[in-house]
Design a protein around this motif. Structure first.
Motif, short mmCIF file in Angstrom:
data_model
loop_
_atom_site.label_atom_id
_atom_site.label_comp_id
_atom_site.label_asym_id
_atom_site.label_seq_id
_atom_site.Cartn_x
_atom_site.Cartn_y
_atom_site.Cartn_z
N ALA A 23 0.87 -1.15 -0.02
CA ALA A 23 -0.18 0.03 0.05
C ALA A 23 0.85 1.24 0.08
O ALA A 23 0.27 2.49 0.14
N ASP A 24 1.99 1.02 -0.16
CA ASP A 24 3.09 2.41 -0.31
C ASP A 24 3.26 3.03 1.01
O ASP A 24 3.73 4.17 0.90
N HIS A 25 3.21 2.21 2.13
CA HIS A 25 3.55 2.98 3.04
C HIS A 25 5.03 2.59 3.61
O HIS A 25 5.55 1.69 3.07
N ARG A 26 5.61 3.59 4.37
CA ARG A 26 6.89 3.35 4.77
C ARG A 26 7.08 2.60 5.99
O ARG A 26 6.44 3.42 7.00
N VAL A 27 7.62 1.59 6.14
CA VAL A 27 7.67 0.82 7.44
C VAL A 27 8.99 0.55 8.08
O VAL A 27 10.11 0.17 7.28
N ILE A 28 8.98 0.88 9.29
CA ILE A 28 10.25 0.54 10.32
C ILE A 28 9.73 -0.35 11.09
O ILE A 28 8.79 -0.54 11.91
N ALA A 29 10.33 -1.68 10.78
CA ALA A 29 10.03 -2.82 11.52
C ALA A 29 10.88 -3.01 12.81
O ALA A 29 12.16 -3.22 12.64
N LEU A 30 10.49 -3.20 14.07
CA LEU A 30 11.18 -3.61 15.21
C LEU A 30 11.24 -5.12 15.43
O LEU A 30 10.21 -5.70 15.57
N VAL A 31 12.35 -5.64 15.50
CA VAL A 31 12.62 -7.07 15.76
C VAL A 31 13.59 -7.20 16.74
O VAL A 31 14.31 -6.46 17.11
N ARG A 32 13.37 -8.34 17.68
CA ARG A 32 14.53 -8.61 18.79
C ARG A 32 15.78 -9.20 18.06
O ARG A 32 16.86 -9.08 18.56
N ASP A 33 15.43 -9.98 16.97
CA ASP A 33 16.68 -10.58 16.53
C ASP A 33 16.59 -10.35 14.97
O ASP A 33 15.82 -11.03 14.23
N ARG A 34 17.51 -9.40 14.60
CA ARG A 34 17.43 -9.32 13.00
C ARG A 34 17.86 -10.43 12.39
O ARG A 34 17.53 -10.51 10.96
N GLY A 35 18.54 -11.33 12.68
CA GLY A 35 18.93 -12.68 11.98
C GLY A 35 18.12 -13.42 11.77
O GLY A 35 18.14 -14.29 10.88
N ARG A 36 16.87 -13.47 12.62
CA ARG A 36 15.65 -14.21 12.32
C ARG A 36 14.70 -13.53 11.01
O ARG A 36 13.71 -14.25 10.80
N PHE A 37 14.84 -12.48 10.75
CA PHE A 37 13.92 -11.70 9.88
C PHE A 37 14.21 -12.01 8.36
O PHE A 37 15.31 -12.37 8.03
N PRO A 38 13.19 -12.65 7.60
CA PRO A 38 13.36 -13.03 6.31
C PRO A 38 13.66 -11.97 5.23
O PRO A 38 12.87 -11.70 4.54
N CYS A 39 14.96 -11.35 5.36
CA CYS A 39 15.55 -10.39 4.56
C CYS A 39 15.27 -10.45 3.25
O CYS A 39 14.99 -9.78 2.16
N ALA A 40 15.69 -11.81 2.75
CA ALA A 40 15.60 -12.23 1.31
C ALA A 40 14.16 -11.86 0.74
O ALA A 40 14.09 -11.29 -0.44
N GLN A 41 13.12 -12.15 1.36
CA GLN A 41 11.84 -11.99 1.07
C GLN A 41 11.33 -10.53 0.82
O GLN A 41 10.67 -10.12 -0.20
N PHE A 42 11.91 -9.79 1.67
CA PHE A 42 11.77 -8.17 1.33
C PHE A 42 12.82 -7.44 0.93
O PHE A 42 12.70 -6.30 1.19
N GLN A 43 13.91 -8.17 0.57
CA GLN A 43 14.90 -7.29 -0.13
C GLN A 43 14.59 -6.15 -0.89
O GLN A 43 15.22 -5.02 -0.94
N PRO A 44 13.76 -6.29 -1.94
CA PRO A 44 13.36 -4.97 -2.59
C PRO A 44 12.90 -3.76 -1.82
O PRO A 44 13.41 -2.79 -2.32
N PHE A 45 12.33 -4.03 -0.91
CA PHE A 45 11.69 -3.00 -0.01
C PHE A 45 12.86 -2.41 0.87
O PHE A 45 12.84 -1.39 1.17
N LEU A 46 13.76 -3.46 1.18
CA LEU A 46 15.01 -2.82 1.98
C LEU A 46 16.00 -1.92 1.31
O LEU A 46 16.39 -1.01 1.45
N ASP A 47 15.86 -2.35 -0.20
CA ASP A 47 16.78 -1.71 -1.14
C ASP A 47 16.47 -0.31 -1.50
O ASP A 47 17.16 0.80 -1.45
N ASP A 48 15.16 -0.27 -1.53
CA ASP A 48 14.60 1.25 -1.97
C ASP A 48 14.20 2.05 -0.91
O ASP A 48 13.55 3.20 -0.93
N GLY A 49 14.47 1.33 0.37
CA GLY A 49 14.32 2.32 1.63
C GLY A 49 12.65 2.26 2.02
O GLY A 49 12.64 2.91 3.28
N ARG A 50 11.85 1.69 1.37
CA ARG A 50 10.36 1.60 2.12
C ARG A 50 10.33 0.94 3.34
O ARG A 50 9.49 1.01 4.20
N LEU A 51 11.42 -0.13 3.64
CA LEU A 51 11.71 -0.85 4.80
C LEU A 51 12.86 -0.67 5.34
O LEU A 51 13.89 -0.82 4.65
#
Length: 313
Positions: A23-51
């Motif tokens: 929906a084109d929101h910009r999201v800051i995700a708070l996690v206890r362990d960054r290593g458990r987050f599925p970064c590959a699934q969301f890589q395009p959003f991490l790359d363009d700064g939306r996540l």
């Protein structure tokens, strides 16, 4: 909008996050362990700064990062129900720490997913959820509370436990608590309400019940699952089966941990049916029936596209 999502690694969080990003929101995700987050699934959003990801534990406020600035809405999706004894104190501490931490930044509203609260004495689980609601509301930031009964979707604790019971057992013992009524809601409808609140200012500061189109007993949930799957199952009524024995039985035949099984069984004595239907006019959507929710869950499973599971959480 700028959104803060807590519990981003959890069952609901990993379902809500794609909906917010799409929906084109910009999201800051708070996690206890960054290593458990599925970064590959969301890589395009991490790359363009939306996540973006930040790491922190609400039970360790001294090590929390500085709160994000200019947040339009923060989702509070933290709980400790499956963590065993003392979970109520941990949930209360998380809520207090979250409220203090967020108020030192700049946030316009909080959206909290809780449980339906009936009249009368509450289970420890539901009492804890309501206590968290009161703690969040004691702060300066307005809170929207969505109260749900059991959530049905691939990977949800309720769905997977029902699935284990019906798929494994041709004969099922049905204790007294299986006659308790509930109002199950499909995970798609839960996400629809959570995202819909962002565009519905009338929900700010409100506590709203959310549920599916049917009121069923827990025995109905088992029977209708069997019907949907084309399974012949027989139910044996045993009203005197105690909650303690029920929890151990659940632990034996399902993937539920014993602390989770105890919390769930204790909560099943409480009727969880919507009494407030305002949300249906505020955020209209097609409510999915229980059996259709089961079919959708198995479509997702068959396609190997289950985005999150309570076990992983």
């Amino acid at each position: 909008m700028n959104i803060l999502l807590t519990g981003a690694n959890g069952y609901i969080g990993l379902r809500l996050l794609p909906a917010l990003l799409e929906a084109d929101h910009r999201v800051i995700a708070l996690v206890r362990d960054r290593g458990r987050f599925p970064c590959a699934q969301f890589q395009p959003f991490l790359d363009d700064g939306r996540l973006s990801l930040i790491e922190g534990d609400m039970l360790d406020p001294a090590r929390l990062p500085a709160p994000p600035r200019d947040i339009d809405a923060a989702y509070y999706l933290l709980h400790s129900m499956g963590a065993g004894r003392g979970f109520e104190e941990r949930e209360a501490a998380c809520a207090r720490n979250f409220t203090g931490w967020l108020e030192s930044g700049a946030c316009r509203r909080v959206i909290y997913l809780s449980g339906l609260v009936p009249d009368g004495p509450l289970s420890h689980h539901l009492q804890s959820r309501e206590n968290v609601n009161q703690i969040l509301r004691s702060g300066k930031i307005p809170v929207t509370t969505l109260r749900a009964s059991i959530i049905v979707g691939s990977g949800s604790a309720s769905f997977e436990i029902i699935r284990d019971l019906v798929e494994k057992l041709p004969f099922m013992i049905t204790p007294r608590w299986t006659a308790t009524r509930c109002q199950p809601i499909a995970i798609r409808n839960v996400i629809g309400y959570l995202t819909g609140c962002l565009d519905t200012p009338e929900t700010i500061g409100q506590a709203l019940d959310i549920g599916g189109p049917e009121i069923l007993t827990y025995r109905d949930l088992l029977r209708q699952y069997a019907e949907t799957r084309g399974l012949r199952r027989w139910f044996i009524s045993l009203p005197l089966l105690s909650p303690r024995l029920s929890a151990r039985w659940l632990r034996f035949v399902t993937a539920a941990t014993l602390p989770l099984a105890k919390s769930l069984i204790e909560s099943l004595r409480n009727e969880t049916v919507c009494r407030d239907h305002r949300i249906e006019k505020l955020i209209p959507q097609e409510l999915i029936s229980y059996q259709d929710a089961i079919r959708l869950a198995f479509t997702t499973i068959a396609q190997n596209r289950v985005p999150s599971s309570w076990i992983d959480s």
